[in-house]
Design a protein around this motif. Structure first.
Motif, PDB file in Angstrom:
ATOM      1  N   GLY A 142      26.790  50.477  41.206  1.00 13.51           N
ATOM      2  CA  GLY A 142      27.615  50.198  42.383  1.00 13.51           C
ATOM      3  C   GLY A 142      27.692  48.720  42.723  1.00 13.51           C
ATOM      4  N   ALA A 193      40.149  47.133  43.250  1.00 11.91           N
ATOM      5  CA  ALA A 193      39.186  47.139  44.360  1.00 11.91           C
ATOM      6  C   ALA A 193      39.236  45.834  45.160  1.00 11.91           C
ATOM      7  N   ALA A 194      39.183  44.702  44.468  1.00 10.38           N
ATOM      8  CA  ALA A 194      39.113  43.413  45.165  1.00 10.38           C
ATOM      9  C   ALA A 194      40.438  43.087  45.857  1.00 10.38           C
ATOM     10  N   SER A 205      33.268  43.281  44.335  1.00 12.94           N
ATOM     11  CA  SER A 205      34.720  43.309  44.577  1.00 12.94           C
ATOM     12  C   SER A 205      35.022  43.463  46.060  1.00 12.94           C
ATOM     13  N   GLU A 218      36.431  40.774  39.709  1.00 15.79           N
ATOM     14  CA  GLU A 218      35.884  40.595  38.365  1.00 15.79           C
ATOM     15  C   GLU A 218      36.398  39.340  37.657  1.00 15.79           C
ATOM     16  N   GLU A 261      51.164  45.294  41.321  1.00 23.34           N
ATOM     17  CA  GLU A 261      50.286  46.023  40.410  1.00 23.34           C
ATOM     18  C   GLU A 261      51.056  46.449  39.158  1.00 23.34           C
ATOM     19  N   THR A 262      50.486  46.097  37.992  1.00 24.28           N
ATOM     20  CA  THR A 262      51.121  46.457  36.716  1.00 24.28           C
ATOM     21  C   THR A 262      51.308  47.958  36.564  1.00 24.28           C
ATOM     22  N   ASN A 315      30.989  55.392  42.144  1.00 28.45           N
ATOM     23  CA  ASN A 315      29.730  54.875  42.716  1.00 28.45           C
ATOM     24  C   ASN A 315      30.111  53.653  43.569  1.00 28.45           C
ATOM     25  N   PHE A 327      31.363  47.074  42.216  1.00 27.89           N
ATOM     26  CA  PHE A 327      32.269  47.331  43.341  1.00 27.89           C
ATOM     27  C   PHE A 327      31.819  46.528  44.554  1.00 27.89           C
ATOM     28  N   GLY A 347      32.571  55.778  37.970  1.00 27.73           N
ATOM     29  CA  GLY A 347      31.457  56.705  38.221  1.00 27.73           C
ATOM     30  C   GLY A 347      31.755  58.106  37.709  1.00 27.73           C
ATOM     31  N   GLY A 368      45.054  48.587  33.100  1.00 24.22           N
ATOM     32  CA  GLY A 368      45.964  47.523  33.526  1.00 24.22           C
ATOM     33  C   GLY A 368      45.367  46.133  33.476  1.00 24.22           C
ATOM     34  N   SER A 369      44.035  46.033  33.327  1.00 27.65           N
ATOM     35  CA  SER A 369      43.409  44.697  33.305  1.00 27.65           C
ATOM     36  C   SER A 369      43.435  44.177  31.870  1.00 27.65           C
ATOM     37  N   GLY A 422      47.391  42.101  41.529  1.00 23.31           N
ATOM     38  CA  GLY A 422      46.339  43.038  41.147  1.00 23.31           C
ATOM     39  C   GLY A 422      45.934  43.892  42.336  1.00 23.31           C
ATOM     40  N   GLU A 443      32.198  48.458  30.956  1.00 17.07           N
ATOM     41  CA  GLU A 443      32.546  48.713  32.363  1.00 17.07           C
ATOM     42  C   GLU A 443      33.001  47.444  33.067  1.00 17.07           C
ATOM     43  N   ALA A 457      53.066  40.623  36.923  1.00 18.50           N
ATOM     44  CA  ALA A 457      53.290  39.184  37.081  1.00 18.50           C
ATOM     45  C   ALA A 457      53.237  38.561  35.691  1.00 18.50           C
TER      46      ALA A 457
HETATM   47  C1  LIG Z   1      34.895  53.389  33.242  1.00 17.43           C
HETATM   48  C2  LIG Z   1      34.433  52.489  34.346  1.00 17.43           C
HETATM   49  C3  LIG Z   1      33.635  52.998  35.358  1.00 17.43           C
HETATM   50  C4  LIG Z   1      33.174  52.153  36.377  1.00 17.43           C
HETATM   51  N1  LIG Z   1      32.404  52.693  37.355  1.00 17.43           N
HETATM   52  C5  LIG Z   1      31.932  51.888  38.340  1.00 17.43           C
HETATM   53  C6  LIG Z   1      31.172  52.426  39.411  1.00 17.43           C
HETATM   54  O1  LIG Z   1      31.019  53.654  39.524  1.00 17.43           O
HETATM   55  N2  LIG Z   1      30.664  51.553  40.325  1.00 17.43           N
HETATM   56  C7  LIG Z   1      30.879  50.195  40.253  1.00 17.43           C
HETATM   57  O2  LIG Z   1      30.395  49.447  41.097  1.00 17.43           O
HETATM   58  N3  LIG Z   1      31.645  49.673  39.275  1.00 17.43           N
HETATM   59  C8  LIG Z   1      32.187  50.477  38.341  1.00 17.43           C
HETATM   60  N4  LIG Z   1      32.986  49.950  37.360  1.00 17.43           N
HETATM   61  C9  LIG Z   1      33.343  48.525  37.451  1.00 17.43           C
HETATM   62  C10 LIG Z   1      34.444  48.355  38.510  1.00 17.43           C
HETATM   63  O3  LIG Z   1      35.475  49.283  38.263  1.00 17.43           O
HETATM   64  C11 LIG Z   1      35.020  46.921  38.476  1.00 17.43           C
HETATM   65  O4  LIG Z   1      33.968  46.024  38.672  1.00 17.43           O
HETATM   66  C12 LIG Z   1      36.054  46.729  39.568  1.00 17.43           C
HETATM   67  O5  LIG Z   1      37.087  47.677  39.448  1.00 17.43           O
HETATM   68  C13 LIG Z   1      36.660  45.327  39.526  1.00 17.43           C
HETATM   69  O6  LIG Z   1      37.632  45.250  40.537  1.00 17.43           O
HETATM   70  P1  LIG Z   1      38.808  44.200  40.464  1.00 17.43           P
HETATM   71  O7  LIG Z   1      39.703  44.522  41.612  1.00 17.43           O
HETATM   72  O8  LIG Z   1      38.277  42.842  40.337  1.00 17.43           O
HETATM   73  O9  LIG Z   1      39.549  44.513  39.096  1.00 17.43           O
HETATM   74  P2  LIG Z   1      40.349  45.826  38.640  1.00 17.43           P
HETATM   75  O10 LIG Z   1      39.807  47.022  39.301  1.00 17.43           O
HETATM   76  O11 LIG Z   1      40.374  45.780  37.162  1.00 17.43           O
HETATM   77  O12 LIG Z   1      41.810  45.583  39.229  1.00 17.43           O
HETATM   78  C14 LIG Z   1      42.649  44.589  38.735  1.00 17.43           C
HETATM   79  C15 LIG Z   1      44.063  45.097  38.849  1.00 17.43           C
HETATM   80  O13 LIG Z   1      44.972  44.044  38.536  1.00 17.43           O
HETATM   81  C16 LIG Z   1      46.059  44.580  37.834  1.00 17.43           C
HETATM   82  N5  LIG Z   1      46.696  43.506  37.066  1.00 17.43           N
HETATM   83  C17 LIG Z   1      46.136  42.783  36.068  1.00 17.43           C
HETATM   84  N6  LIG Z   1      47.018  41.864  35.617  1.00 17.43           N
HETATM   85  C18 LIG Z   1      48.141  42.002  36.365  1.00 17.43           C
HETATM   86  C19 LIG Z   1      49.413  41.349  36.374  1.00 17.43           C
HETATM   87  N7  LIG Z   1      49.683  40.353  35.522  1.00 17.43           N
HETATM   88  N8  LIG Z   1      50.345  41.740  37.274  1.00 17.43           N
HETATM   89  C20 LIG Z   1      50.086  42.763  38.144  1.00 17.43           C
HETATM   90  N9  LIG Z   1      48.900  43.417  38.163  1.00 17.43           N
HETATM   91  C21 LIG Z   1      47.937  43.049  37.290  1.00 17.43           C
HETATM   92  C22 LIG Z   1      45.444  45.657  36.958  1.00 17.43           C
HETATM   93  O14 LIG Z   1      46.383  46.623  36.561  1.00 17.43           O
HETATM   94  C23 LIG Z   1      44.353  46.217  37.867  1.00 17.43           C
HETATM   95  O15 LIG Z   1      44.790  47.345  38.576  1.00 17.43           O
HETATM   96  C24 LIG Z   1      33.500  50.766  36.362  1.00 17.43           C
HETATM   97  C25 LIG Z   1      34.319  50.273  35.361  1.00 17.43           C
HETATM   98  C26 LIG Z   1      34.790  51.104  34.363  1.00 17.43           C
HETATM   99  C27 LIG Z   1      35.672  50.535  33.299  1.00 17.43           C
END
Ligand SMILES: Cc1cc2nc3c(=O)[nH]c(=O)nc-3n(C[C@H](O)[C@H](O)[C@H](O)COP(=O)(O)OP(=O)(O)OC[C@H]3O[C@@H](n4cnc5c(N)ncnc54)[C@H](O)[C@@H]3O)c2cc1C
Length: 413
Positions: free
Chosen positions: A396, A19-20, A402, A386, A39-40, A57, A399, A52, A183-184, A16, A357, A140
């Motif tokens: 915010g 952000a995290a 994350s 997440e 990354e998928t 944000n 993020f 945002g 992708g999630s 993945g 979100e 994966a």
């Molecule tokens: C429309 C929208 C707007 C948002 N705006 C904000 C904002 O402005 N501020 C804020 O704080 N939060 C915002 N959020 C929330 C924020 O985007 C998430 O909390 C944050 O992205 C979570 O990060 P993450 O890395 O845990 O997960 P994700 O960002 O979801 O990343 C996970 C990644 O893992 C990949 N993945 C999943 N399964 C597999 C696999 N089997 N093999 C390979 N890759 C895989 C996915 O493709 C994805 O890219 C928003 C969310 C949405 C939906």
């Protein structure tokens, strides 16, 4: 797929590249750990790009423990959040990544450029700078643990297309279920469960709410400040003030998204959301109407609320809009004040993960080390972002979680 170093075993594979995962990769890379991010999606960071409204944000300007929710230990969460204070996170973006940030009146922090792409590009270039390898367009499919492998590998990871990787440590940074087109798709929850982790009930959080009552649909497009309270029986759970947006399906806008977890989350039976329109509660509307004198209900309310909403609220309260306020019978006044300042919103559902979100629930905090975010069940397996049972408010905070949890993992592996 690039060849694995060290006799075919990757020291660290991060599944993945959101952000995290990116923060975990940057901080592991800075410590010299050879890291592969999978990354998928063909292009990583899809959710950052759309966040945002395309402006990202990045952070809140102020943060407290109360801005986050977990079913797990609040103390553990507090320690995790304290591991990277907000000022330091901001410094990371501004001084280390070179992304200039600004604080808006809402208290939200955005890039000065108003361009989410700038944040994403800065993260990706830092990943490249620390020597991490990012491979997009690879999913994966399966993760298996190995015991006493001669090459030191603790995991075997099967990918789309049939290739197999071996790794000493694996980070699940696969996000939740929200906005699946980025992708999630919840793959990480299934894997965590298979490996013996408790995955707490997941639910769409920060999600628009729906109603079947068409009179509210007719208000679609109207946005106004509202004081929104969540009640469970006699107990007041929370109150927040912000903008509510009427939609063709029900209710949205920042304050609704923020409070939606009280409807969609655990323990939500019998929870009611009560609106004070115009940001005023029962008492304030009562005082205001008492000063109305010889003006009609309609004229007085139109000074404070959008015209179409006034017509609906008067209808809900069963009050004659042409009646002078001074002549309003006591029972009608009570009904009107109740509707304006303390109106239960008839909620029949939510829009689900398609528009949510974030995803509430997830891998239980109790089952990971709160110092390292390593699984207490499977040595070498880490979680961040997440996928864990931590959800932030709008503004915010998601993020921020994350970034903090990703860095924690990167510093620990
Ligand atoms: C429309 C929208 C707007 C948002 N705006 C904000 C904002 O402005 N501020 C804020 O704080 N939060 C915002 N959020 C929330 C924020 O985007 C998430 O909390 C944050 O992205 C979570 O990060 P993450 O890395 O845990 O997960 P994700 O960002 O979801 O990343 C996970 C990644 O893992 C990949 N993945 C999943 N399964 C597999 C696999 N089997 N093999 C390979 N890759 C895989 C996915 O493709 C994805 O890219 C928003 C969310 C949405 C939906």
């Amino acid at each position: 797929m690039p060849p694995a170093p060290e006799g075919g075993v990757w020291p660290l594979v991060i599944v993945g590249c959101g952000a995290a995962g990116m923060l975990a990769g940057i901080f592991a890379g800075r410590r010299g750990v050879r890291t592969l991010l999978l990354e998928t999606r063909p292009r990583p960071g899809a959710k950052i790009r759309v966040s945002g409204g395309g402006r990202c944000n990045v952070l809140p300007s102020v943060s407290t423990l109360d801005d986050f929710h977990t079913e797990g230990s609040r103390n553990a969460l507090k320690n995790l959040l304290a591991s990277w204070p907000l000022t330091k996170v901001r410094e990371f973006f501004e001084s280390e990544l070179g992304v200039a940030l600004k604080v808006e009146d809402t208290g939200k922090v955005f890039p000065v450029s108003d361009d989410a792409g700038e944040v994403l590009d800065a993260l990706l270039s830092e990943l490249a700078h620390v020597g991490a390898t990012v491979v997009g367009g690879v999913r994966a499919e399966e993760l298996q643990t190995l015991e006493n492998a001669a090459d030191g590998a603790r995991f075997e990871l099967s990918l789309t297309g049939g290739s197999v990787l071996r790794a000493r440590s694996v980070v699940l940074a696969t996000g939740g279920l929200s906005l699946p087109k980025t992708g999630s798709d919840g793959w990480g929850f299934g894997v965590a469960h298979k490996l013996g982790h408790s995955v707490l009930r997941r639910y769409p959080a920060l999600v628009p709410l729906e109603t079947k009552h068409s009179r509210w649909h007719d208000l679609a497009g109207i946005s106004l400040p509202v004081r929104l309270s969540a009640h469970k029986g006699d107990k007041l759970l929370a109150t927040r003030t912000g903008d509510l947006l009427f939609t063709h399906k029900g209710f949205s806008g920042p304050v609704v998204l923020d409070m939606s977890r009280f409807i969609t989350g655990p323990g939500n039976e019998d929870v009611t959301l009560v609106a004070g329109f115009g940001g005023r509660g029962f008492e304030e509307w009562d005082t205001l109407l008492r000063q109305g004198g010889t003006r009609t209900v309609l004229l007085c309310l139109r000074e404070h609320l959008p015209r179409r909403l006034v017509s609906t609220l008067v209808e809900v309260a069963h009050v004659d809009p042409e009646r002078k306020l001074a002549e309003l019978p006591r029972e009608e006044r009570r009904r009107l004040v109740q509707t304006l300042g303390s109106c239960p919103l008839p909620i029949d559902g939510d829009e689900g993960y398609r528009t949510a979100e974030v995803t509430g629930g997830g891998v239980a905090l109790e089952e990971v080390s709160t110092k390292t975010l390593e699984s207490r069940r499977i040595p070498g397996l880490f979680f961040c972002g997440e996928i864990l049972d931590v959800t932030g408010r709008i503004g915010g905070f998601n993020f921020l979680w994350s970034w903090i949890s990703g860095r924690r993992v990167g510093e620990s592996v």
